[in-house]
Motif scaffolding. Structure first.
Motif: not given
Length: 651
Positions: A240-244, A289-292, A302-304, A313-315
């Motif tokens: 998975t990837q986070f985009v800020f 639900k998104i974190f799960e 996931l963008f934010g 956030v624990n994802a």
């Protein structure tokens, strides 16, 4: 807790100075202060409260004042620090940036950006902090691999860079060539407006209006391609990837860079359901639900923004990368973003080499690299302050911030690509530091020279004292069997009567050295001592040797209570002459050894003389180059037929 205690109101007269943050505070912070003060008043000490925070210093060292105000009120009072201005006078220094206003004239902009007495400030903080990093406690987290992906500006960005430089000089909104209306307060916030336009331009030209189109070389396209590469590479493990991004965040039914990148990813073949925006989660249940989904791999991207995705956030269980489309303003925000993936519980150690990539996107000739380096330097200072390893006495946080933008010289130098002004500023700073170091070195040499002269004079004094004491000791040994004592001309006093007379004198005498009698042919003296306000303090007795040295016998309050014991005070005093001689000999030896060390200091040569000469020569040549550039920029341009001349100042 971090955000909670840092919103405390404080008073300051520096209302027009940038860099002190928000001094208005919040009611919750004030309530916390009142509660802690009540506990501290009960104990009478700076005790009773424990703060827990992952970011003690978020952005600037001025935040430490608020922490000290909560936890060290008595120590602040002891140091006579009653308000922020008193604290700032000790630990900070205002600096002045020069900016051009819309009329073309120069105006001063003061800010707190320079901190002095930094080791003392760090020591003050360490008195109340127990600082632990992941490395200190061997926390089981992945390693962080930072990648700064910088590319050349697009053709539209190149054109906008030139227009931004013109706008920074003129303040005329029309020079930007934008179809959107001009913002308010142009006359007061030109450089802030210019900085914000430059930030948007660096992220995506479409943020500046509908007149601009997508470009395969822009940041959105590069980011989408990079995300896709990580998606494919980690597909077997559902990485998975986070985009800020804090600019152009997701909003439904409105163009934004996050939705644009998602559309590109979907076009590349990633299912739309695997790409989510944290802004769509309106409830805590929806967030969980998104974190799960991130943890089980059904959501892959996931963008934010920092505020919505940076904390709580624990994802992280499958995270392989964190993408920063733009650089946040505060070092703590960058750390919080990275902490979504560089976190305990990430299984990347089992299949991904235990490494999380941090990808920071930049565009050349924009504020991206400058802003990233500024944050990195700030974070370095903050870490050193926290862990007590700071080694410099003075640090400069630099000049750009969210509320005021950057100063004119830096802005134009970076965007124009002509960094001569910045380089000269850096050279000037290096020269200043070296000259300070040279002055300190010379001062130390001069001090050593003066100390050697003083030591030699004191050695001569020690030798003379030893000679005079030897003479007095020999006299005392010759006459010590006599023990004849006379007080006020009376030689027939018993020991008790002698002691009684001394006690009476110790209470009643007032005056300078006054003879009161003799001991074995040596004069006995008494002398009054006074306080600074002129009131009487005490009387002191002396016995004067044949050499003229006066040996202190005793003083008011220290005479033995027994009159008989007081009577032999002169004798016991003279019996200590060998010890006094020994101390003089030891002092002489110490001074002679110190002279050897001081002579070594005097013999040293400052080792950076050539470096200082070289830097001064470089600075001179750079100044000449800047002058030539300015002269060329001031020459009238001859327009080519059919074209309009455009002159862009170098800086």
């Amino acid at each position: 807790m971090s955000h909670y205690f840092k919103n405390l109101m404080f008073q300051t007269r520096h209302t027009r100075v940038a860099g002190i943050g928000n001094n208005q505070g919040s009611q919750r912070a004030m309530n916390l202060l009142i509660a802690i003060r009540d506990i501290q008043e009960r104990t009478g000490k700076d005790l009773g409260a424990t703060f827990l925070s992952g970011t003690v210093v978020v952005n600037a060292l001025t935040e430490l004042y608020v922490l000290f105000k909560y936890l060290r009120p008595k120590e602040l009072a002891k140091q006579r620090i009653s308000c922020f201005d008193a604290w700032a006078a000790i630990f900070t220094k205002k600096t002045t940036d020069y900016e051009l206003n819309v009329t073309g004239s120069i105006k001063r902009k003061e800010r707190f950006r320079t901190y002095i007495k930094v080791p003392e400030l760090a020591a003050f903080l360490r008195e109340i902090t127990d600082y632990r990093t992941a490395e200190m406690i061997n926390l089981d987290i992945p390693e962080k691999n930072v990648r700064f992906l910088s590319d050349k500006p697009t053709m539209e960005q190149e054109a906008m860079i030139e227009r931004l430089v013109r706008f920074a000089n003129s303040g005329e909104w029309s020079d930007l060539g934008l179809e959107i209306p001009a913002p308010e307060h142009m006359d007061k916030a030109k450089m802030l407006i210019a900085t914000n336009v430059a930030r948007k331009m660096a992220l995506d030209m479409r943020l500046l209006g509908d007149q601009f189109r997508d470009d395969p070389a822009n940041k959105a396209s590069r980011c989408a391609q990079t995300i896709y590469e990580y998606y494919v590479k980690s597909n077997a493990h559902r990485g998975t990837q986070f985009v800020f991004s804090d600019l152009s965040t997701y909003k439904p039914n409105e163009w934004n860079i996050c939705q644009d990148i998602k559309d590109k990813l979907v076009a590349m073949g990633i299912p739309a359901s695997e790409i989510q925006f944290i802004q769509t989660a309106k409830t805590e249940k929806a967030r969980k639900k998104i974190f799960e989904g991130m943890n089980n791999g059904t959501i892959r991207v996931l963008f934010g923004s920092t505020s919505m995705l940076g904390t709580g956030v624990n994802a992280q269980q499958r995270a392989v990368a964190v993408h920063h489309l733009e650089i946040p303003w505060r070092p703590a925000d960058l750390e919080q973003r990275n902490g979504r993936a560089v976190r305990k519980g990430n299984t990347v150690k089992l299949w991904g080499g235990n490494v999380v990539d941090i990808i920071i996107y930049g565009t050349e000739k924009t504020l991206d690299a400058y802003k990233f380096n500024l944050l990195r330097n700030k974070q370095l200072f903050i870490n050193q302050i926290n862990n007590g390893t700071i080694a410099v006495r003075r640090i400069d946080e630099d000049g750009m911030d969210e509320d005021t933008g950057m100063n004119f010289a830096e802005f134009v130098a970076i965007l124009s690509g002509n960094t001569d002004l910045l380089e000269k500023a850096k050279l000037d700073n290096k020269i200043m530091q070296l000259e300070k170091e040279q002055a300190a070195f010379n001062k130390e040499r001069y001090r050593a020279e003066r100390k050697v002269g003083g030591n030699r004079q004191e050695i001569d004094t020690c030798k003379r004292n030893i000679g005079r004491m030897t003479k007095d000791w020999e006299y005392f040994n010759t006459h010590k069997e006599d023990c004849a004592i006379e007080i006020n001309g009376d030689t027939q006093l018993t020991a008790e009567e002698t002691g009684r007379a001394l006690h009476t004198l110790s209470r009643k005498h007032r005056g300078d050295f006054t003879p009161i009698g003799c001991y074995n042919g040596l004069r006995l003296l008494v002398r009054s001592e006074y306080r600074l306000d002129g009131s009487f303090d005490r009387n002191t007795f002396f016995v004067e040797g044949k050499s003229g040295l006066k040996y202190k016998c005793g003083m008011s309050g220290s005479l033995p209570p027994s009159f008989a014991a007081a009577a032999v005070f002169p004798q016991t005093t003279l019996e200590n002459i060998p010890k006094l001689m020994e101390r003089q000999a030891e002092r002489q030896k110490h001074l002679e050894e110190e002279i050897i060390t001081l002579q070594q200091v005097m013999a040293k040569q400052w080792g950076k003389e050539e470096e200082l000469k070289r830097l001064k020569q470089e600075c001179k040549e750079l100044q000449e180059r800047i002058n030539r550039t300015l002269e060329e920029a001031e020459r009238p341009t001859v327009p080519t037929p059919g074209t309009e001349p455009v002159t862009v100042p170098a800086a």
